[in-house]
Design a protein around this motif. Structure first.
Motif: not given
Length: 508
Positions: A74-80
């Motif tokens: 989720g952190l990678l998705i939110d960052t993108m």
């Protein structure tokens, strides 16, 4: 061997490499960029040049979650999603340096729900495009196939040049130097001269994918034969370099690809559906396998993304792949609708422009021509009865407007006017998505999930897309992720401000 020292070394001069150089420089670092190819731009200069953006971070994250297939945290998705929201302002800032015109559009606002290259998933209506429409006095690069990607790269190259960052062409990074579990430098090959580059901060790998590495394609893909059309210097250098120092890799199987053609003594060429979701013109053809049977939607939601998967079917009864090669079939009326193929090249020696009426390719023998379907079937060695039945069934589908494979009725054209045509058709890869695993700060990770000190990656190399690609998404993560990688590599320099613990953000 000569030696020099910089704060940050960036390998690659595409969107990710340029963004990394800009981000590192603006964080106070001394930066050197090395590029394997003789000319800058990488695959970024070959693409549409339009980047995926959003006006709603939450909605974008929902859509990205669907594209991840549960493979990305989720952190990678939110960052993108955050980067997609920030990107229009970043692009406008860069474009101002050359008075470039920036376009930001959301297709859904113009009632173009069916032409956005998006799947019908939650969050799609919040996604749009941003890109450089034009630059005064700039007509594009003369060494690479025409695209709006030229404009994007000219803007980024200008920003790198304006900062006085040195960029060395024909200079691959050939070895990473590890001392005490930390990357402390690299060996580069500057036109045949080996040189050691020591780094105070770190190395950013932005070397692109491995679509031109037969070895890596065969090692990681089930599909036994796939042909590249992208940047011919993308041979997986970054994958090998990262693995040699202990990096984990992820979704090495995932690529962006379609079906296309590989004429004799020419680079491969893709079909001419372009980047439109449901095609802006009728699609003249159907595709059949070696048994003469149709097996796919020839005009899927993203025509240059997933179709290669249909060609990769293994027949368990024979142990063969009867769709490699397969055949694109059309008739005289279809021939007149427009070009069947489209070339893209990264080297002037590969330049080719497909004829508007397909006659040049027919005369060259690339496209087979016959007066009737039975004659055509014999020419391409498929069962004549099966091919005739397939075409007959297709014409009924056109009349009914209801296709078992889901092809949109607006793209359908009958095949009933002699002469008839066939062209050998193959799976085509535009770019790969796999590479070294990284976190939301673009730090390259070990199999245990620990960052490799002094090493970052960005762009197509280790992209976050590991299930379904989001068209325009590679450019977004290249520009924003590249900037993030460069800034955080600069943070490793003890005399510069530490920024690695800040909330993830892009270049601006």
């Amino acid at each position: 061997m000569s030696e020099r020292t910089v704060d940050v070394l960036v390998a690659g001069s595409g969107a990710a490499g340029c963004a990394a150089a800009i981000g590192a420089h603006d964080a106070g670092a001394e930066v050197l960029v090395v590029e394997k190819a003789p000319r800058p731009g990488g695959l970024s200069a070959m693409c549409s040049g339009f980047l995926r953006v959003t006006r709603d971070r939450t909605a974008a994250a929902q859509y990205l979650e669907a594209t991840s297939g549960g493979r990305i945290d989720g952190l990678l998705i939110d960052t993108m999603a955050e980067w997609m929201a920030e990107l229009p302002d970043v692009l406008r800032t860069f474009a101002a340096g050359v008075d470039a015109e920036v376009s930001v559009r959301f297709d859904h606002d113009q009632g173009q729900h069916e032409t956005a290259d998006l799947y019908d998933w939650e969050g799609r209506d919040a996604l749009g495009w941003a890109g450089i429409e034009s630059i005064p006095g700039f007509d594009g690069y003369d060494w690479i196939s025409p695209s709006k990607g030229h404009n994007l790269m000219r803007v980024l190259h200008h920003q790198v040049e304006a900062r006085g960052v040195q960029m060395l062409m024909s200079t691959p990074l050939v070895e990473l130097i590890v001392e005490g579990k930390r990357i402390t430098g690299a060996v580069i090959d500057n036109d045949g001269h080996r040189e050691t580059v020591r780094v105070r901060g770190g190395v950013v790998l932005a070397t692109g994918g491995f679509e031109w590495s037969t070895r890596l394609l065969q090692d990681h893909l089930e599909i036994p034969d796939i042909t590249p059309i992208g940047h011919r210097w993308n041979t997986g250098d970054g994958v090998d370099l990262a693995q040699q120092v202990g990096a984990a890799t992820w979704h090495m199987w995932h690529l962006h690809g379609s079906y296309g053609f590989r004429p004799p003594d020419r680079i491969a060429m893709r079909n001419h559906l372009g980047g439109t979701r449901r095609s802006e013109r009728s699609v003249a053809w159907i595709v059949v396998d070696q048994y003469g049977r149709r097996f796919m939607n020839e005009a899927p939601p993203a025509p240059q993304d997933t179709p290669y998967r249909d060609l990769g079917w293994l027949d368990p009864e024979t142990g063969r792949f009867p769709r490699i090669p397969c055949w694109t079939i059309f008739d005289e009326s279809g021939r007149q609708l427009g070009p069947i193929g489209r070339a893209a090249w990264s080297d002037p020696a590969d330049e080719y422009h497909w004829s508007a009426d397909n006659l040049t390719e027919i005369d060259a023998g690339w496209i087979k021509q016959a007066g009737c379907l039975s004659e055509l079937a014999e020419m391409i060695d498929v069962p004549g009865d099966a091919l005739a039945a397939t075409v007959e069934q297709w014409n009924r589908v056109v009349e009914d407007g209801d296709d078992t494979f889901g092809r949109p009725s607006g793209t359908m054209e009958p095949i009933r006017t002699a002469p008839y045509y066939a062209i050998e058709t193959w799976p085509i890869v535009t770019n790969t998505q796999g590479g070294p695993r990284h976190d939301h700060l673009q730090r390259v990770l070990t199999p245990g999930g620990e960052p490799i000190a002094g090493l970052w990656c960005a762009g197509e190399l280790g992209s976050i897309f590991g299930h379904i690609y989001l068209l325009g998404g590679n450019l977004t993560e290249a520009v924003m992720g590249g900037g993030c990688a460069g800034r955080n590599a600069a943070a490793n320099v003890s005399t510069l401000p530490t920024i690695i613990d800040e909330a993830p953000r892009g270049i601006a």
